[in-house]
Design an enzyme around this catalytic site. Structure first.
Site, PDB file in Angstrom:
ATOM      1  N   CYS A 100      27.334 -51.357  69.864  1.00 36.87           N
ATOM      2  CA  CYS A 100      26.796 -50.718  71.063  1.00 36.87           C
ATOM      3  C   CYS A 100      25.392 -51.263  71.317  1.00 36.87           C
ATOM      4  O   CYS A 100      24.542 -51.231  70.435  1.00 36.87           O
ATOM      5  CB  CYS A 100      26.752 -49.209  70.863  1.00 36.87           C
ATOM      6  SG  CYS A 100      26.009 -48.317  72.255  1.00 36.87           S
ATOM      7  N   CYS A 104      23.264 -49.096  78.481  1.00 32.58           N
ATOM      8  CA  CYS A 104      24.187 -48.745  79.565  1.00 32.58           C
ATOM      9  C   CYS A 104      23.932 -47.341  80.107  1.00 32.58           C
ATOM     10  O   CYS A 104      24.027 -47.101  81.307  1.00 32.58           O
ATOM     11  CB  CYS A 104      25.627 -48.849  79.077  1.00 32.58           C
ATOM     12  SG  CYS A 104      26.044 -50.443  78.380  1.00 32.58           S
ATOM     13  N   THR A 191      22.536 -41.955  72.288  1.00 32.14           N
ATOM     14  CA  THR A 191      22.675 -43.336  71.855  1.00 32.14           C
ATOM     15  C   THR A 191      21.442 -44.143  72.232  1.00 32.14           C
ATOM     16  O   THR A 191      21.051 -44.189  73.390  1.00 32.14           O
ATOM     17  CB  THR A 191      23.920 -43.963  72.501  1.00 32.14           C
ATOM     18  OG1 THR A 191      25.066 -43.199  72.137  1.00 32.14           O
ATOM     19  CG2 THR A 191      24.101 -45.395  72.059  1.00 32.14           C
ATOM     20  N   GLU A 257      22.578 -42.892  66.989  1.00 37.34           N
ATOM     21  CA  GLU A 257      22.541 -41.710  67.860  1.00 37.34           C
ATOM     22  C   GLU A 257      21.584 -40.695  67.254  1.00 37.34           C
ATOM     23  O   GLU A 257      21.342 -40.708  66.046  1.00 37.34           O
ATOM     24  CB  GLU A 257      23.933 -41.069  68.000  1.00 37.34           C
ATOM     25  CG  GLU A 257      24.949 -41.925  68.745  1.00 37.34           C
ATOM     26  CD  GLU A 257      25.496 -43.068  67.916  1.00 37.34           C
ATOM     27  OE1 GLU A 257      25.535 -42.942  66.662  1.00 37.34           O
ATOM     28  OE2 GLU A 257      25.875 -44.093  68.503  1.00 37.34           O
ATOM     29  N   HIS A 292      29.429 -44.224  83.963  1.00 41.38           N
ATOM     30  CA  HIS A 292      29.507 -44.490  82.537  1.00 41.38           C
ATOM     31  C   HIS A 292      30.956 -44.718  82.094  1.00 41.38           C
ATOM     32  O   HIS A 292      31.205 -45.475  81.141  1.00 41.38           O
ATOM     33  CB  HIS A 292      28.868 -43.345  81.752  1.00 41.38           C
ATOM     34  CG  HIS A 292      28.358 -43.771  80.415  1.00 41.38           C
ATOM     35  ND1 HIS A 292      27.611 -44.918  80.241  1.00 41.38           N
ATOM     36  CD2 HIS A 292      28.496 -43.232  79.174  1.00 41.38           C
ATOM     37  CE1 HIS A 292      27.305 -45.057  78.962  1.00 41.38           C
ATOM     38  NE2 HIS A 292      27.847 -44.055  78.294  1.00 41.38           N
ATOM     39  N   TYR A 296      32.688 -48.414  80.115  1.00 40.66           N
ATOM     40  CA  TYR A 296      33.541 -48.582  78.939  1.00 40.66           C
ATOM     41  C   TYR A 296      34.630 -49.634  79.160  1.00 40.66           C
ATOM     42  O   TYR A 296      35.210 -50.133  78.207  1.00 40.66           O
ATOM     43  CB  TYR A 296      34.172 -47.242  78.560  1.00 40.66           C
ATOM     44  CG  TYR A 296      33.219 -46.312  77.854  1.00 40.66           C
ATOM     45  CD1 TYR A 296      33.553 -45.736  76.638  1.00 40.66           C
ATOM     46  CD2 TYR A 296      31.970 -46.024  78.383  1.00 40.66           C
ATOM     47  CE1 TYR A 296      32.673 -44.890  75.978  1.00 40.66           C
ATOM     48  CE2 TYR A 296      31.083 -45.188  77.745  1.00 40.66           C
ATOM     49  CZ  TYR A 296      31.431 -44.621  76.542  1.00 40.66           C
ATOM     50  OH  TYR A 296      30.562 -43.790  75.896  1.00 40.66           O
ATOM     51  N   CYS A 299      32.057 -52.804  77.850  1.00 38.68           N
ATOM     52  CA  CYS A 299      31.495 -52.892  76.496  1.00 38.68           C
ATOM     53  C   CYS A 299      32.570 -52.796  75.416  1.00 38.68           C
ATOM     54  O   CYS A 299      32.570 -53.574  74.453  1.00 38.68           O
ATOM     55  CB  CYS A 299      30.418 -51.832  76.283  1.00 38.68           C
ATOM     56  SG  CYS A 299      30.991 -50.121  76.364  1.00 38.68           S
ATOM     57  N   GLU A 447      33.032 -42.910  70.058  1.00 36.49           N
ATOM     58  CA  GLU A 447      32.385 -42.949  71.370  1.00 36.49           C
ATOM     59  C   GLU A 447      33.404 -43.224  72.467  1.00 36.49           C
ATOM     60  O   GLU A 447      33.282 -42.713  73.586  1.00 36.49           O
ATOM     61  CB  GLU A 447      31.293 -44.012  71.380  1.00 36.49           C
ATOM     62  CG  GLU A 447      30.437 -43.982  72.638  1.00 36.49           C
ATOM     63  CD  GLU A 447      29.360 -45.050  72.614  1.00 36.49           C
ATOM     64  OE1 GLU A 447      28.181 -44.688  72.529  1.00 36.49           O
ATOM     65  OE2 GLU A 447      29.700 -46.245  72.688  1.00 36.49           O
TER      66      GLU A 447
END
Length: 483
Positions: A100, A104, A191, A257, A292, A296, A299, A447
């Protein structure tokens, strides 16, 4: 300074005196800490790639606020093409880091707040949009990393924010002053928060009239008085302190996180973007979640590319790459991964302009994208473990592999195909372990399930946006049913 280098970013973090707690110790910077440095490295990649000519088109954009070239992670989307490039950029970074890369959430918060503040101002004559544009320009000009903070700890899920036994279980305004507001509460699962310069806070759910104090959005720097972060644990995290590279799987990059606590933090007026306008809390939540969920489709696909490649190598090193079932599993992994990418590109290509001028993805398709992300990475990971075999989880430690007595024994009996360096086989096994069970699995699996909302959250939105009545009318028209 419109674009920073990774090194400049790292140096800028050192200047921020944060209040971080990890394993019972207080830390003031993540830079150099063995557990946090891999997370810093992932963010550094977003800076360094932006300076490489071959990635300039994906990694940078022209600001609609300043006219300058900026990092795309600070950009306000100006077209459907921008939305597509965002997903392609995220896939690239997933491929480069296998982790990660943490910017983002801030980018998605930027675009959700931008359009929502415009509409609040249109209705109430507030100055939230001007406040946000000023903040966004500051972030762009200094190429800052901004953490987007939405998820409250929520307490009793059956109760509204204002009905909780402890009012702090949702972040809220505790004092309104002529020069700003004071807020208290916490944001969970943040995150990249310890790797950021600023935090952009948003409400976490739609709210009613009684929740006025909880309908708040603002931004503050990470060294604000009263701001504290408690870093969460990850599987295999203490391996980073053992001085062994092989056992990490991914020796450079990682994620983190934290629980982020706001203990009477002051927010000046020009950093406030929502303050009591409850009917817009749900709008902001829905738009951020949509952006968001689109993310996904980029990423996780990039990380999936790495995992698929590692699985193919594991098969080769095991001498099993020609087996038909291995080929079929790799095909299935690729099919699932590319399906996620298709959804990310589709919701981006169907993006439309908002009243404020920035572009919003197709919310229905973004929710379909994320619904698939809650499932497909788990199947890809299962197949990767199937192909890798049991050595992925039973391989002795690097210290045993390098020990004068046990090392030769381990290398002898765990050798694979002739001509393949046994250490290369071990490296790939550790990488698959890292991505499917270790620290990287937090970002790739859990996640994927809960980030940007739980699976049920997407199903609720899919139901709302399905236009079922319109579909019924289509069926009626085909068979000539008249109301």
């Amino acid at each position: 300074m419109a674009l920073m280098s990774g090194k400049e970013y790292e140096e800028s973090l050192k200047k921020i005196k944060m209040k971080i707690y990890l394993f019972g110790e207080e830390i003031h910077t993540p830079v150099g800490h063995p557990i946090l440095q891999p997370s810093v490295n992932s963010v550094k990649a977003t800076y360094d790639l932006a300076l490489m000519p071959e990635y300039e088109d994906l990694m940078t954009a022209t600001s609609n606020l300043t006219g300058e070239k900026i990092n795309r992670f600070t950009h306000i989307h100006q077209s459907a093409e921008d939305l597509v490039k965002k997903v392609k950029m995220q896939r690239l970074l997933g491929q480069k880091t296998a982790a990660c890369f943490q910017r983002c959430v801030g980018m998605d918060a930027f675009n959700a707040v931008y359009s929502t503040t415009y509409e609040v101002d249109q209705k109430y004559g507030t100055r939230y949009h001007e406040n946000f544009k000023k903040f966004a320009a500051y972030v762009q000009e200094n190429d800052l990393t901004v953490d987007g903070a939405m998820t409250d700890t929520k307490g009793d899920r059956s109760l509204a924010p204002s009905k909780q036994a402890d009012p702090d279980l949702f972040l809220h305004v505790v004092e309104r002053r002529p020069d700003g507001i004071v807020v208290r509460g916490a944001k969970a699962h943040q995150t990249g928060i310890v790797n950021s310069h600023e935090v952009l806070v948003m409400p976490t759910i739609a709210m009613g009239p009684d929740d006025k104090d909880y309908a708040v959005s603002f931004a503050v720097p990470l060294d604000s008085e009263g701001l504290m972060m408690v870093v969460g644990r990850q599987s295999c995290d203490t391996r980073k302190t053992e001085g062994c590279e092989l056992d990490l799987g991914n020796t450079v990059y990682g994620g983190m996180e934290a629980l982020t606590v706001f203990d009477n933090v002051f927010v000046p007026n020009d950093r406030i973007f929502l303050n009591g306008e409850t009917e817009f809390a749900g709008v902001l939540v829905e738009r951020f979640a949509g952006y968001h969920r689109q993310s996904y489709g980029g990423c996780k696909v990039g990380v999936g590319d790495v995992l698929i490649g590692a699985s193919a190598l594991a098969a080769e090193y095991n001498g099993a790459e020609k087996a038909s079932h291995i080929k079929d599993k790799l095909i299935e992994m690729t099919h699932l991964n590319e399906t996620l990418y298709c959804c990310g590109i589709a919701c981006s290509s169907e993006g439309t302009e908002t009243a404020s001028g920035n572009y919003l993805i197709d919310l229905m398709l973004a929710n379909v994208c994320k619904q698939n992300v809650t499932r497909f990475p788990y199947e890809i990971a299962r197949l990767a473990q199937d192909i890798a075999g049991g050595l992925m989880v039973t391989l002795p430690s690097e210290k045993d592999i390098n020990h004068p007595v046990t090392g030769p024994i381990v290398r002898k009996y765990f050798a694979g195909r002739e001509g393949v360096d046994v250490m290369d086989r071990f490296k790939i096994m550790r990488l698959i372990e890292n991505l499917t069970m270790g620290t990287a699995a937090v970002g790739y699996l859990t996640e994927s399930l809960h980030g940007a909302g739980s699976p049920q959250a997407q199903r609720v939105m899919i139901s709302r946006q399905s236009n079922m009545e319109g579909k019924k009318e289509l069926a009626k028209a085909i068979v000539h049913i008249e109301d």
